[in-house]
Scaffold this active site. Structure first.
Site, mmCIF file in Angstrom:
data_model
loop_
_atom_site.group_PDB
_atom_site.id
_atom_site.type_symbol
_atom_site.label_atom_id
_atom_site.label_comp_id
_atom_site.label_asym_id
_atom_site.label_seq_id
_atom_site.Cartn_x
_atom_site.Cartn_y
_atom_site.Cartn_z
ATOM 1 N N CYS A 169 29.235 -20.498 -17.789
ATOM 2 C CA CYS A 169 28.382 -21.514 -18.030
ATOM 3 C C CYS A 169 27.721 -21.651 -16.447
ATOM 4 O O CYS A 169 28.126 -20.752 -15.562
ATOM 5 C CB CYS A 169 28.829 -22.938 -18.206
ATOM 6 S SG CYS A 169 30.073 -23.548 -17.157
ATOM 7 N N CYS B 218 30.184 -21.959 -13.425
ATOM 8 C CA CYS B 218 30.894 -20.832 -12.944
ATOM 9 C C CYS B 218 30.074 -20.358 -12.031
ATOM 10 O O CYS B 218 30.553 -19.903 -10.914
ATOM 11 C CB CYS B 218 30.996 -20.014 -14.200
ATOM 12 S SG CYS B 218 32.003 -20.747 -15.370
ATOM 13 N N ASP C 267 -10.251 -5.598 -3.971
ATOM 14 C CA ASP C 267 -10.859 -4.541 -3.369
ATOM 15 C C ASP C 267 -11.784 -4.111 -4.026
ATOM 16 O O ASP C 267 -11.599 -3.764 -5.322
ATOM 17 C CB ASP C 267 -9.775 -3.652 -2.622
ATOM 18 C CG ASP C 267 -10.183 -2.551 -1.817
ATOM 19 O OD1 ASP C 267 -11.293 -2.805 -1.265
ATOM 20 O OD2 ASP C 267 -9.773 -1.460 -2.362
ATOM 21 N N ASP D 12 -5.305 -1.121 -3.301
ATOM 22 C CA ASP D 12 -4.409 0.119 -3.582
ATOM 23 C C ASP D 12 -4.513 0.871 -2.219
ATOM 24 O O ASP D 12 -3.560 1.941 -2.131
ATOM 25 C CB ASP D 12 -5.091 1.019 -4.595
ATOM 26 C CG ASP D 12 -6.623 1.463 -3.914
ATOM 27 O OD1 ASP D 12 -7.240 0.837 -3.056
ATOM 28 O OD2 ASP D 12 -6.881 2.430 -4.392
ATOM 29 N N ASP E 196 -5.354 -2.517 2.668
ATOM 30 C CA ASP E 196 -5.187 -3.763 1.822
ATOM 31 C C ASP E 196 -3.899 -4.537 1.748
ATOM 32 O O ASP E 196 -3.827 -5.710 1.433
ATOM 33 C CB ASP E 196 -5.432 -3.440 0.204
ATOM 34 C CG ASP E 196 -6.785 -2.904 -0.083
ATOM 35 O OD1 ASP E 196 -7.846 -3.386 0.556
ATOM 36 O OD2 ASP E 196 -6.957 -2.007 -0.788
#
Length: 742
Positions: A25, A28, A433, A634, A638
């Site tokens: 649980c 624990c 971009d 990309d 950026d």
């Protein structure tokens, strides 16, 4: 909790992962975290109940054995996880002796059935109650044999000064069993048989065992994405060395080895095709459903399935450096991490069991005081102990995250961490971009306009000299045109980049610069008769670069480039807007080019002529206005903006720097996946909220009902088992998600 000082000269902490066993649980998981944090040299520790993994940030000199020992002292098991290990499949492993994992539930059910059958037949007027001694004989092996795991785990929790679900089950069933045994002995020899509760203790144990088994099976399904990705890794590769071919273990393949990939085989490495052509199925890696054509010079990704042609591949990456290995690491990292909302659950779990024990004690004393019936008071207290289950709370968040990140990964959306997933659901603005993100990023040279007195070929030859060592898409367009015209670029010396402007070099004894309108303005050169042509080309959406001799601030000519908008870009923008998300374009291109693309796509907010260093500032300004911003890009330029955004989204068709900076990576250069990433985030977060609501509501409603005597221990046990399974089952509904669905 121990802390580490990290001066500039000190080595950064390393990350270790442990597979934890014995947790049942959320309490624990909290206790294991505390035990790990107390180890000297540990900076931070996080335990995920759903994956049963601990992630530890620790001093590089710390031995993993010290961490394992700390977990064992806390009452649990721990094993170091090495990179590349597949997820554990505990639910399907046979237990000791080779028996299937469900045998304890089956045996417990067989022993319990005769105890509960009379209760089921009583409404039909059938009296099938077993003698008390028989009830005792059936219940005892269930209580102390099959239920021994609860005593063992509960004892370890008490010894560690804590509590967990096992302790609640052990106390509750022991009370019911002990009361029944006492009543059986007390009435021995007096004739008649008292009402016994052996069926309650046995049924609770059986139901809890069944619930945990179902829960484990369900949790296993949340890690199917990782197992599916691991299954893509071939164990061997056919390597050609010195003209001979041999199958070797994949770990023995080296960079630049030539690997033979036959039809129907999976590509074992990342590499470049040097012989052959074929179609490759990359669906499990990129989410692209259709096979893609590959020929000499094309790149291949390890794990892709080769179709009809034989290929000879030169190895570029092996082992942990392959794209597939990086994908697996990203998904594992996201599934192991805790979402910020989980902190609330952790705080509740830390005090949950002690609070339940107090409520059970109060229930017992209150019923005794009110009725004087110790028997009924004890049964009601047992119901409180049994129904209070912190499992559902602990599983609510991680199972949803595991299911959400897993299904996203199978469709080419890699979510790096749980924080990105949680934040992404609230995004209200996406900043794009332009080049390579909304456009193809493969511009062509569409116009060459020399200044008076300069030949067109001479202008192109000088421009090619400046661009010959550049990898920029515009540079490739210039060089391709020069090659098509049979022009040999002049030699260039002392070339240097001018960030956000262009570049310059020494060519034929002159200092030449090629770049943007900003470069033209800063150089002080006059465009002269070319000014009108430049304005017209920019108004048409072209990107204009000026060739300038900086020695005398003279314009030698201009080059105009055109780029094609991606077919999926306009639908992607429209879908985002239909989701209530605003769109912004941030680009270093001139305003005319940016406005033309924005108009075509339906983007109303445009910031053009933005330097790379200023993109992050532009994103910060959007956030300062109260927006929750995702940046999509990309390129290397950026990366700062991706880091500045609330969530960075990188195209894998771009640079590694962008992918490492972003919180989400799209394995295809398809902008429509941006909306899909936000959509799966929204759906996952909705599941987290649903799970937490039901987990809290279950306890808020169930515990008072049990305390009031309105729930028997049997019903409480069934409800307890159902709560955890229902939370995991609700999370598993995310596996139905598909990209592009409204």
């Amino acid at each position: 909790m121990s802390t580490l000082a990290h001066p500039a000269s000190a080595a950064p902490p390393r990350e270790l992962q442990l597979q934890i066993s014995g947790m049942t649980c959320a309490s624990c998981a909290t206790r294991v975290e505390k035990a790990l944090r107390k180890v000297a040299g540990v900076a931070e520790a996080s335990v995920n109940l759903a994956t049963e993994r601990a992630t530890v940030q620790a001093d590089p000199a710390l031995d993993a054995a010290a961490l394992e020992a700390a977990v064992v002292r806390a009452g649990y098991g721990a094993t170091r996880i090495n990179e590349g290990d597949a997820p554990a499949e505990a639910a399907d492993r046979p237990s000791a002796g080779g028996l299937p994992s469900w045998w304890p539930i089956a045996l417990s059910g067989l022993l319990t059935l005769p105890l509960i059958l009379p209760m089921l037949l009583a409404p039909l007027g059938v009296d099938a109650m077993l003698p008390g001694a028989w009830q005792w004989l059936l219940a005892t092996p269930v209580q102390f044999g099959l239920g021994w795991r609860f005593y063992r785990a509960g004892y370890k929790a008490v010894r560690a000064g804590s509590g967990n679900m096992d302790l609640l089950v052990a106390l509750g069933t022991s009370a019911a069993y002990g009361l029944s045994a006492y009543l059986l002995l007390a009435h021995a020899g007096h004739g008649g048989m008292p009402h016994l509760y052996f069926e309650a203790s046995a049924t609770v144990i059986t139901l809890v065992l069944l619930g945990k088994w179902l829960e484990e099976r369900a949790k296993r399904q949340t890690t199917e994405a990782i197992r599916a990705l691991n299954a893509l890794r071939p164990a061997t590769a056919r390597v050609r060395r010195h003209g001979l071919e041999a199958d070797v273990p994949i770990r023995q393949v080296r960079i630049d080895d030539l690997v033979v990939v036959r039809p129907g085989e999976r590509v074992p490495v990342d590499g470049e095709i040097v012989e052959g052509r074929s179609h490759l199925d990359e669906s499990m890696i990129t989410g692209e459903s259709l096979p893609v054509a590959r020929s000499v010079g094309g790149r291949v990704t390890g794990g892709a399935l080769n179709a009809e042609g034989a290929l000879l591949v030169r190895t570029l990456a092996v082992g942990t450096e392959t794209t597939l290995a990086r994908i697996i690491r990203l998904v594992e990292s996201a599934q192991a991490a805790k979402a910020p909302i989980q902190r609330i659950v952790d705080r509740v779990s830390a005090v949950f069991v002690p609070v339940v024990l107090v409520i059970a004690l109060v229930t017992l004393l209150a019923w005794v005081a009110a009725t004087g019936d110790w028997e009924q008071a004890l049964i009601n207290a047992v119901a409180v102990l049994v129904i209070a289950c912190p499992c559902a709370l602990g599983l609510a968040t991680p199972t949803a995250i595991m299911a959400g990140t897993g299904v996203a990964a199978t469709h080419g959306i890699l979510i790096k961490d749980a924080q990105a997933l949680e934040i992404a659901h609230a995004i209200d603005t996406v900043a794009f971009d332009k080049t390579g993100t909304l456009t193809e990023g493969r511009p062509t040279l569409v116009a060459v306009r020399p200044a008076p007195g300069i030949a067109e070929d001479e202008l192109l030859r000088l421009a090619a000299a400046l661009q010959r060592h550049s990898e920029h898409p515009l540079a490739r367009a210039v060089l391709a045109q020069a090659e098509a015209r049979g022009l040999a670029p002049a030699a260039a010396q002392n070339a240097q980049a001018l960030p956000g402007r262009g570049l310059q070099a020494q060519v034929d004894g002159r200092t030449l610069a090629l770049g943007s309108n900003r470069l033209l303005a800063e150089s002080g050169a006059a465009a002269g008769v070319l000014a009108a042509q430049g304005e017209r080309l920019q108004a048409e959406g072209r990107t204009v670069a000026w060739l300038i001799c900086t020695d005398d601030a003279a314009v030698l000519g201009l080059l105009a480039f055109g780029d094609t908008v991606k077919p999926a870009a306009a639908p992607a923008v429209q879908r985002l807007q239909s989701m209530g998300i605003g769109t912004v374009m941030l680009t270093g291109d001139n305003r005319g080019s940016a406005q033309a693309v924005a108009a075509e796509l339906g983007i109303r907010e445009v910031q053009a002529d933005v330097l790379p260093a200023d993109k992050a500032g532009a994103v910060a300004a959007l956030r300062a206005g109260g927006r929750i911003v995702a940046m999509v890009g990309d390129g290397i330029n950026d990366a700062p903006a991706l880091a500045a955004a609330d969530v960075g989204i990188a195209m894998s068709t771009g640079t590694d720097v962008a992918m490492e900076t972003a919180g989400i990576t799209l394995m295809q250069g398809d902008p429509s996946l941006v909306a899909d990433a936000i959509d799966i985030s929204r759906r996952t977060y909705a599941k987290i909220r649903q799970n937490l609501f039901w987990a809290f509501a279950y306890n808020v409603v169930g515990i008072p009902l049990a305390a009031l005597g309105w729930l028997s221990p049997v019903i409480a046990g069934a409800a307890m088992a159902f709560s955890s399974v229902s939370v995991v089952g609700n999370a598993l509904l995310l596996r139905r998600w598909r990209p592009g669905r409204p």
